[in-house]
Scaffold this motif. Structure first.
Motif, PDB file in Angstrom:
ATOM      1  N   GLU A   1       0.856  -1.010  -0.022  1.00 37.83           N
ATOM      2  CA  GLU A   1      -0.073  -0.007  -0.025  1.00 37.83           C
ATOM      3  C   GLU A   1       0.721   1.105  -0.110  1.00 37.83           C
ATOM      4  N   ILE A   2       1.712   1.251   0.865  1.00 36.84           N
ATOM      5  CA  ILE A   2       2.780   2.562   1.027  1.00 36.84           C
ATOM      6  C   ILE A   2       3.630   2.586  -0.344  1.00 36.84           C
ATOM      7  N   ALA A   3       3.893   1.220  -0.679  1.00 38.56           N
ATOM      8  CA  ALA A   3       4.776   1.460  -2.176  1.00 38.56           C
ATOM      9  C   ALA A   3       3.912   1.902  -3.265  1.00 38.56           C
ATOM     10  N   ALA A   4       2.639   1.857  -3.238  1.00 39.76           N
ATOM     11  CA  ALA A   4       1.507   2.554  -4.154  1.00 39.76           C
ATOM     12  C   ALA A   4       1.806   3.997  -4.110  1.00 39.76           C
ATOM     13  N   TYR A   5       1.739   4.514  -3.052  1.00 37.77           N
ATOM     14  CA  TYR A   5       1.631   5.729  -2.767  1.00 37.77           C
ATOM     15  C   TYR A   5       2.844   6.513  -3.240  1.00 37.77           C
ATOM     16  N   PHE A   6       4.001   5.726  -3.054  1.00 35.61           N
ATOM     17  CA  PHE A   6       5.110   6.432  -3.335  1.00 35.61           C
ATOM     18  C   PHE A   6       5.488   6.494  -4.866  1.00 35.61           C
ATOM     19  N   TYR A   7       4.849   5.352  -5.371  1.00 33.22           N
ATOM     20  CA  TYR A   7       4.920   5.326  -7.004  1.00 33.22           C
ATOM     21  C   TYR A   7       3.968   6.575  -7.454  1.00 33.22           C
ATOM     22  N   GLY A   8       2.858   6.657  -6.829  1.00 30.74           N
ATOM     23  CA  GLY A   8       2.134   7.876  -7.252  1.00 30.74           C
ATOM     24  C   GLY A   8       2.738   9.224  -6.843  1.00 30.74           C
ATOM     25  N   ALA A   9       3.327   9.322  -5.672  1.00 33.93           N
ATOM     26  CA  ALA A   9       4.049  10.602  -5.374  1.00 33.93           C
ATOM     27  C   ALA A   9       5.030  10.940  -6.385  1.00 33.93           C
ATOM     28  N   LEU A  10       5.781   9.729  -6.736  1.00 37.70           N
ATOM     29  CA  LEU A  10       7.080   9.779  -7.742  1.00 37.70           C
ATOM     30  C   LEU A  10       6.525  10.397  -9.121  1.00 37.70           C
ATOM     31  N   ALA A  11       5.279   9.934  -9.561  1.00 40.72           N
ATOM     32  CA  ALA A  11       4.613  10.117 -10.927  1.00 40.72           C
ATOM     33  C   ALA A  11       4.454  11.452 -10.780  1.00 40.72           C
ATOM     34  N   GLY A  12       3.670  11.984  -9.749  1.00 42.94           N
ATOM     35  CA  GLY A  12       3.278  13.470  -9.656  1.00 42.94           C
ATOM     36  C   GLY A  12       4.344  14.489  -9.632  1.00 42.94           C
ATOM     37  N   GLY A  13       5.216  13.919  -8.805  1.00 38.57           N
ATOM     38  CA  GLY A  13       6.624  14.876  -8.719  1.00 38.57           C
ATOM     39  C   GLY A  13       7.090  15.008  -9.763  1.00 38.57           C
TER      40      GLY A  13
END
Length: 284
Positions: free
Chosen positions: A223-235
């Protein structure tokens, strides 16, 4: 400035485990300062202090990954490079989470109730409607968990896109909430051991902490890995727009990379929701 300068992201990708100790240090300093200066609002102030310390590192990582998009020739190689950043950030998250767990367990109960007030309230709200064991309820719970996690992912992407490294706020908040959940599990079971047995040995401590970590890590890590992938994508998209790379042919690579990172994040959320609803209740 001292905490910000402890680690260089360029070097840290080669030894990402160091970020665990940096995250632990960020969180511990924030907890002590929030209790000392803003005791009544410590549960939120500590999150803000952690975020303030982590933003420079997070932003440096995002800029580094965006520059890789400009240079990459193969998408598979690019994703491999991004995975280094995800590992780097996951260790940071784990450091913050373990620090929250540690202080939850060792501090006096009255201090814990103040320090983790908001986190505990969030957990009570989340746990207020437990799912029953039948298949229909489990499917409904799966949908609810997945959609709720998708909402958090959307916020992580939005925060990263609008504020650059802003997603670190959501991720830090989640780290403290998970640390609180595990800490509460550990303290409750230690109290149970003391009440029934009268003493808690080292083996009992290790057993309780291990079960607590495994209980939440099973679905928490994807779950947290997913949020990091999303944060990295947006960033990455945010930095590309700021640098006006949308005017270059490489922007197509950025958009493809953004899409793939988001799809990976959604896949992780599906796995996390399945583990949380169907696997964790069976094991624990």
């Amino acid at each position: 400035m001292v905490l910000e300068g402890l680690l260089n992201p360029l070097k840290a990708e080669k030894s990402p485990w160091e970020m665990f100790f940096i995250g632990f240090a960020y969180s511990s300093v924030a907890i002590l300062l929030s209790l000392w200066i803003f005791r009544d609002q410590a549960s939120m102030v500590m999150v803000l202090l952690i975020v303030m310390a982590a933003i420079p590192v997070m932003y440096s990582v995002i800029k580094l990954e965006e520059s890789k998009d400009m240079e990459a020739s193969q998408e598979s190689k690019l994703l491999k490079e991004h995975n280094k950043a995800i590992s780097f950030l996951m260790y940071l998250f784990l450091g913050i989470m373990v620090s929250s767990l540690f202080w939850y367990v060792v501090l006096p109960a009255d201090t814990v109730s103040v320090l983790f007030q908001k986190q505990s309230a969030t957990l009570q709200a989340v746990n207020g409607n437990p799912a029953t064991g039948n298949a229909v309820s489990q499917l409904a719970a799966f949908s609810l968990v997945f959609l709720n996690n998708v909402k958090v992912l959307a916020f992580a992407i939005l925060f990263a896109l609008v504020y650059g490294a802003g997603a670190i706020f959501i991720l830090t908040w989640n780290a403290t909430v998970i640390g609180t959940a595990i800490g509460n599990f550990v303290r409750t079971n230690i109290d149970h051991y003391v009440t029934t047995i009268g003493i808690v040995g080292e083996n009992s401590y290790f057993h309780i902490v291990s079960i607590g970590l495994l209980r939440y890590a099973l679905h928490g890590i994807p779950e947290i890995a997913a949020y990091f992938y999303g944060a990295l994508a947006g960033g990455i998209l945010s930095v590309a727009i700021i640098r006006k790379h949308y005017r270059t042919p490489h922007f197509r690579t950025v958009m493809m990379d953004f899409s793939e990172l988001v799809m990976i994040a959604i896949a992780f959320l599906l796995a996390a929701a399945f583990l949380e609803v169907y696997v964790t209740p069976v094991l624990f």
